[in-house]
Design an enzyme around this catalytic site. Structure first.
Site, PDB file in Angstrom:
ATOM      1  N   LYS A 120     -71.560  12.465  44.709  1.00 19.56           N
ATOM      2  CA  LYS A 120     -71.854  13.190  45.787  1.00 19.56           C
ATOM      3  C   LYS A 120     -73.159  14.242  45.684  1.00 19.56           C
ATOM      4  O   LYS A 120     -73.428  14.469  44.530  1.00 19.56           O
ATOM      5  CB  LYS A 120     -70.634  14.353  46.105  1.00 19.56           C
ATOM      6  CG  LYS A 120     -70.969  15.333  47.130  1.00 19.56           C
ATOM      7  CD  LYS A 120     -69.558  15.773  47.536  1.00 19.56           C
ATOM      8  CE  LYS A 120     -68.974  17.357  46.613  1.00 19.56           C
ATOM      9  NZ  LYS A 120     -69.912  18.259  46.524  1.00 19.56           N
ATOM     10  N   GLU A 189     -68.624  22.656  54.153  1.00 16.92           N
ATOM     11  CA  GLU A 189     -68.157  23.628  53.394  1.00 16.92           C
ATOM     12  C   GLU A 189     -68.477  25.010  54.330  1.00 16.92           C
ATOM     13  O   GLU A 189     -69.548  25.426  54.400  1.00 16.92           O
ATOM     14  CB  GLU A 189     -68.745  23.914  52.199  1.00 16.92           C
ATOM     15  CG  GLU A 189     -68.324  24.849  51.132  1.00 16.92           C
ATOM     16  CD  GLU A 189     -68.167  24.809  49.758  1.00 16.92           C
ATOM     17  OE1 GLU A 189     -68.857  23.569  49.220  1.00 16.92           O
ATOM     18  OE2 GLU A 189     -68.315  25.912  49.350  1.00 16.92           O
TER      19      GLU A 189
HETATM   20  O1  KIV Z   1     -67.914  21.340  43.278  1.00 17.66           O
HETATM   21  C1  KIV Z   1     -66.840  21.365  44.144  1.00 17.66           C
HETATM   22  O2  KIV Z   1     -65.928  21.684  43.997  1.00 17.66           O
HETATM   23  C2  KIV Z   1     -67.252  21.018  45.522  1.00 17.66           C
HETATM   24  C3  KIV Z   1     -66.267  21.425  46.497  1.00 17.66           C
HETATM   25  C4  KIV Z   1     -66.137  22.732  46.786  1.00 17.66           C
HETATM   26  C5  KIV Z   1     -66.530  20.428  47.821  1.00 17.66           C
HETATM   27  O3  KIV Z   1     -68.202  20.500  45.730  1.00 17.66           O
END
Ligand code: KIV
Length: 271
Positions: A120, A189
């Protein structure tokens, strides 16, 4: 009527199928073997090895300090526990902004050294080249828009993003761009629910929200927040399912009392 289907193993394709069938996607973070095992056994669809490990596990104020090596350590522990769910790993700050070759080598290290299924990245147009290069290597990418914590020093606060028209437009375009580039999902988010719903309706990939309302295709929470371990963190979007801080503290206090009073160990607890 329930639209839930039994899956032996969740893949990026499963998530797309869930969106098409209207089954909501459940995602949680995890950073270690023991809790990841419980979460996977609890039928979670996706575990995110989030860079929130920087806050939750290491006690940093932001997500910026966590390193690629540290993310790899957390991710490989989680992967050893995850039998059913899809495991997605955050590329940490500094590994993909501005240099797509570096981004690809960070993503390759994560895939090779942890056995995770996807990475991600935070951002839209500004990280287009990195997303493209990683996707070209066959590595599935999840996007992340809205309040992107790696940019906290640019935002200055953790308040709701994209309330103004200009930022909302940019976010909608970024979501379409990530969709068209071939990302398999995107996290939104802390943005207005109406905007998140509109985005979820405009893209074919699943949209997973955190503080983005119920009109999206799935939800994600930080595990330690929903378990009530990080008990001082109480944003409006958070639903807590346990009060583990109090329960663990009480257990520790009882243990201390038992040791001090010589009640523990008793005869049955010795060899
Ligand atoms: O790092 C994380 O926990 C996140 C979530 C809040 C989506 O990116």
């Amino acid at each position: 009527m329930s639209v839930q289907k039994e899956y032996k193993r969740i893949t990026t394709h499963t998530l797309r199928e869930m969106k098409a069938r209207g089954e909501k996607i459940a995602m949680l973070t995890a950073y270690d073997f023991s809790l990841a095992k419980v979460v996977d056994d609890g039928n979670i669809d996706v575990i995110l090895v989030g860079d929130s490990a920087s806050n939750v596990m290491a006690g940093h104020e932001t997500t910026l300090p966590i390193t690629l090596d540290e993310m790899i350590y957390h991710a490989s522990s989680v992967v050893r526990a995850a039998k059913r769910c899809l495991v997605v790993v955050d590329l940490p700050f500094g590994t993909y902004q501005g240099n797509s070759k570096m981004a690809l080598s960070a993503a390759i290290r994560i895939m090779k050294e942890t056995g995770a299924h996807a990475v991600k990245l935070e951002g839209g147009l500004e990280i287009k080249e990195s997303v493209e290069r990683i996707l070209t290597a066959g590595i599935p990418v999840m996007g992340h828009l809205g309040l992107t914590p790696q940019s906290i020093y640019k935002f200055g606060t953790y308040t709701v993003r994209a309330k103004e028209e200009e930022e909302a437009e940019r976010l909608k375009n970024d979501a379409l761009l990530l969709n068209d580039l071939g990302c398999f999902a995107v996290v939104l988010e802390k943005i207005p629910a109406k905007l998140a719903t509109e985005v979820a309706g405009s893209v074919s990939i699943p949209v997973i929200g955190i503080g983005a309302g119920g009109g999206v295709d799935g939800q994600v929470l930080v595990l330690h927040d929903m378990l009530g371990i990080t008990h001082e963190f109480k944003p409006r979007f958070l639903r807590t399912y346990l009060n583990l801080y109090d329960e663990i503290k009480c257990a520790v206090e009882n243990y201390v009392t038992d040791v001090k009073s010589k009640d523990f160990p008793n005869e049955k607890e010795e060899y």
